[in-house]
Design a protein around this motif. Sequence first.
Motif, PDB file in Angstrom:
ATOM      1  N   HIS A 163     -61.123 135.324  67.467  1.00  0.00           N
ATOM      2  CA  HIS A 163     -59.729 135.673  67.227  1.00  0.00           C
ATOM      3  C   HIS A 163     -59.407 135.384  65.769  1.00  0.00           C
ATOM      4  N   ALA A 164     -58.885 136.371  65.060  1.00  0.00           N
ATOM      5  CA  ALA A 164     -58.597 136.205  63.630  1.00  0.00           C
ATOM      6  C   ALA A 164     -57.182 136.643  63.318  1.00  0.00           C
ATOM      7  N   ASP A 165     -56.221 136.157  64.061  1.00  0.00           N
ATOM      8  CA  ASP A 165     -54.832 136.591  63.911  1.00  0.00           C
ATOM      9  C   ASP A 165     -54.112 135.762  62.853  1.00  0.00           C
ATOM     10  N   VAL A 166     -54.581 135.862  61.632  1.00  0.00           N
ATOM     11  CA  VAL A 166     -53.984 135.116  60.534  1.00  0.00           C
ATOM     12  C   VAL A 166     -53.860 136.057  59.349  1.00  0.00           C
ATOM     13  N   ALA A 167     -52.713 136.073  58.715  1.00  0.00           N
ATOM     14  CA  ALA A 167     -52.490 137.012  57.619  1.00  0.00           C
ATOM     15  C   ALA A 167     -53.430 136.752  56.455  1.00  0.00           C
ATOM     16  N   ASN A 168     -53.598 135.509  56.085  1.00  0.00           N
ATOM     17  CA  ASN A 168     -54.470 135.177  54.956  1.00  0.00           C
ATOM     18  C   ASN A 168     -55.286 133.943  55.314  1.00  0.00           C
ATOM     19  N   ALA A 169     -56.219 134.136  56.239  1.00  0.00           N
ATOM     20  CA  ALA A 169     -56.989 132.995  56.726  1.00  0.00           C
ATOM     21  C   ALA A 169     -58.064 132.615  55.725  1.00  0.00           C
ATOM     22  N   THR A 170     -57.962 131.431  55.181  1.00  0.00           N
ATOM     23  CA  THR A 170     -59.018 130.893  54.333  1.00  0.00           C
ATOM     24  C   THR A 170     -59.312 129.489  54.803  1.00  0.00           C
ATOM     25  N   HIS A 189     -62.489 137.981  60.060  1.00  0.00           N
ATOM     26  CA  HIS A 189     -63.439 137.423  61.020  1.00  0.00           C
ATOM     27  C   HIS A 189     -64.756 137.082  60.330  1.00  0.00           C
ATOM     28  N   GLY A 190     -65.307 138.034  59.585  1.00  0.00           N
ATOM     29  CA  GLY A 190     -66.570 137.787  58.903  1.00  0.00           C
ATOM     30  C   GLY A 190     -66.484 136.648  57.907  1.00  0.00           C
ATOM     31  N   THR A 191     -65.360 136.556  57.197  1.00  0.00           N
ATOM     32  CA  THR A 191     -65.195 135.493  56.209  1.00  0.00           C
ATOM     33  C   THR A 191     -65.123 134.127  56.876  1.00  0.00           C
ATOM     34  N   ALA A 192     -64.401 134.034  57.992  1.00  0.00           N
ATOM     35  CA  ALA A 192     -64.285 132.753  58.689  1.00  0.00           C
ATOM     36  C   ALA A 192     -65.632 132.301  59.244  1.00  0.00           C
ATOM     37  N   VAL A 193     -66.407 133.236  59.805  1.00  0.00           N
ATOM     38  CA  VAL A 193     -67.732 132.883  60.318  1.00  0.00           C
ATOM     39  C   VAL A 193     -68.637 132.448  59.167  1.00  0.00           C
ATOM     40  N   VAL A 197     -66.414 125.098  72.632  1.00  0.00           N
ATOM     41  CA  VAL A 197     -65.641 124.007  73.227  1.00  0.00           C
ATOM     42  C   VAL A 197     -64.412 123.755  72.365  1.00  0.00           C
ATOM     43  N   ASP A 198     -63.431 123.038  72.953  1.00  0.00           N
ATOM     44  CA  ASP A 198     -62.217 122.721  72.218  1.00  0.00           C
ATOM     45  C   ASP A 198     -62.354 121.368  71.525  1.00  0.00           C
ATOM     46  N   ALA A 199     -61.243 120.855  71.004  1.00  0.00           N
ATOM     47  CA  ALA A 199     -61.273 119.603  70.250  1.00  0.00           C
ATOM     48  C   ALA A 199     -61.629 118.405  71.123  1.00  0.00           C
ATOM     49  N   HIS A 200     -61.522 118.566  72.447  1.00  0.00           N
ATOM     50  CA  HIS A 200     -61.861 117.482  73.373  1.00  0.00           C
ATOM     51  C   HIS A 200     -63.216 117.717  74.039  1.00  0.00           C
ATOM     52  N   ASP A 201     -64.015 118.594  73.464  1.00  0.00           N
ATOM     53  CA  ASP A 201     -65.358 118.916  73.961  1.00  0.00           C
ATOM     54  C   ASP A 201     -65.337 119.504  75.364  1.00  0.00           C
ATOM     55  N   ARG A 202     -64.253 120.196  75.695  1.00  0.00           N
ATOM     56  CA  ARG A 202     -64.179 120.920  76.956  1.00  0.00           C
ATOM     57  C   ARG A 202     -64.449 122.394  76.685  1.00  0.00           C
ATOM     58  N   ALA A 203     -65.178 123.023  77.588  1.00  0.00           N
ATOM     59  CA  ALA A 203     -65.510 124.430  77.398  1.00  0.00           C
ATOM     60  C   ALA A 203     -64.245 125.265  77.270  1.00  0.00           C
ATOM     61  N   LEU A 204     -64.214 126.156  76.288  1.00  0.00           N
ATOM     62  CA  LEU A 204     -63.091 127.082  76.184  1.00  0.00           C
ATOM     63  C   LEU A 204     -63.034 127.921  77.456  1.00  0.00           C
ATOM     64  N   GLY A 211     -65.458 125.784  69.099  1.00  0.00           N
ATOM     65  CA  GLY A 211     -65.016 127.166  68.983  1.00  0.00           C
ATOM     66  C   GLY A 211     -63.627 127.286  68.406  1.00  0.00           C
ATOM     67  N   VAL A 212     -63.119 126.201  67.828  1.00  0.00           N
ATOM     68  CA  VAL A 212     -61.796 126.198  67.202  1.00  0.00           C
ATOM     69  C   VAL A 212     -61.977 125.889  65.731  1.00  0.00           C
ATOM     70  N   PHE A 213     -61.447 126.751  64.881  1.00  0.00           N
ATOM     71  CA  PHE A 213     -61.630 126.634  63.438  1.00  0.00           C
ATOM     72  C   PHE A 213     -60.259 126.555  62.787  1.00  0.00           C
ATOM     73  N   GLY A 214     -59.965 125.468  62.091  1.00  0.00           N
ATOM     74  CA  GLY A 214     -58.650 125.286  61.502  1.00  0.00           C
ATOM     75  C   GLY A 214     -57.719 124.590  62.476  1.00  0.00           C
ATOM     76  N   SER A 215     -56.432 124.582  62.148  1.00  0.00           N
ATOM     77  CA  SER A 215     -55.463 123.889  62.989  1.00  0.00           C
ATOM     78  C   SER A 215     -54.121 124.594  62.926  1.00  0.00           C
ATOM     79  N   GLY A 216     -53.276 124.284  63.912  1.00  0.00           N
ATOM     80  CA  GLY A 216     -51.931 124.838  63.942  1.00  0.00           C
ATOM     81  C   GLY A 216     -51.933 126.345  64.083  1.00  0.00           C
ATOM     82  N   ARG A 217     -50.972 126.990  63.437  1.00  0.00           N
ATOM     83  CA  ARG A 217     -50.834 128.441  63.548  1.00  0.00           C
ATOM     84  C   ARG A 217     -51.990 129.178  62.888  1.00  0.00           C
ATOM     85  N   ASP A 218     -52.697 128.511  61.981  1.00  0.00           N
ATOM     86  CA  ASP A 218     -53.803 129.155  61.288  1.00  0.00           C
ATOM     87  C   ASP A 218     -55.140 128.958  61.993  1.00  0.00           C
TER      88      ASP A 218
END
Length: 415
Positions: A172-179, A225-229, A328-335, A350-357
């Motif tokens: 999921h890459a729903d961020v206007a300017n994800a860096t 998506h490619g940039t985040a990966v 997995v999420d921040a608590h090591d539980r499978a997404l 499987g979570v990259f970044g925090s909050g709305r970004d």
Amino acid sequence: MPLRRPFATLVPLLAIALAMVSATPARAQVLGPVQGLPNVQVPDVGLPGMVPASPLRSVDDLLRGPLALTRKLQIDALRRSEPRRVDVDPHGAPILRGEFLATGLSTAQRDAVQASGFVVDRETPADATLGLDFVVLHDTRNRSTARAMRALQRAAPDATFTYQHLYLPAGHADVANATSSAPPSSSAPARRVGLVDGGVDPRDPALAHARIEPHGCQTATVSRHGTAVAARLVAGDPDTLYAADLWCGDAVGGATSNLVDALAWMAREHVAVINISLVGPDNPVLARAVQAMIARGHVLVSAVGNDGPAAPPLFPASYPGVIGVGGVDAHDRALPESGSGDQVDFCASGVFGSGRDALRGTSFAAPIVARKAAQLLDAPHAGAAAQVQQQLIGEARPLGAPGHDPRYGYGLLSP
């Protein structure tokens, strides 16, 4: 696909949506024709109003908002936005309309196919590199997918034909300017790593010390998506990133022949470890390419996808020898959306970044494992895939059932 709101909140929303469907008169939708069967009108049970009518501008448009819920919605959106270019095979997998792959065509078979209205659209350098013998055929008569396939099979009954499948990102890459924030460059030696995805933005802070070798497009394009990966794969180090772009700024991309061509390019460049955060159906041409890469000593790491634990296996993660990665999420539980089964070898965040970004999905778990694999393998050599997997098993922290767990694989690998 990855979810933007907590799963517990999403369930009642989906229940409401399904209730709306049951209360609404069924609408007829023509699905892709099935070989050997007449076209049948079937009820459209998709979530109402979820697929936008506006054209898709890039592959990132498939990964935002409601379209990120399921791969089915993404396929529907592609077909509605690009009806002349995108269709589905008999199993509902997305394909390029009017394009087919043929393997092992003799001269006589090629002549027969051309006489039936097909042209060799292009031949790929993967033939010489990986020992594959396939061509891309284009239907010049604008027939339906089923009619075109039947015409090919009549023209050359002993040949093997398959569809030009499209593979979609697993994140999921729903961020206007994800860096990403750039971690300090480590003192580790520079490595050569491969990425098959969308275009990579060299201005991302995590790629500031990397040297990027692009492939696939005449003009450089950028995919969030490619940039985040890529940011997770390189993580601030002075690596050389071999980045194959399968979209070139278009909304339609990820074609089988281009994916195979990207693998062949990395084989010629002797890139030992390659990350593929894309998912799709089993395809015999891709299967042969993957087998050839593993036999040559390359390690392929792939996201298992975000269709959920009950979904059938997705590829290339499910091919033998490929290292499949769940999230997995921040608590090591499978997404909740992460795939499950024998194809899951390891899991990672499987979570990259925090909050709305924050970005989410198995796409962003795979590069963590690929990076660990690259630390163990400098150059391709025979048996590398099995050796690296065994070494990673020794490093993984077990989660779930003892031994191999269908959700967590052999355990968690951390950056």
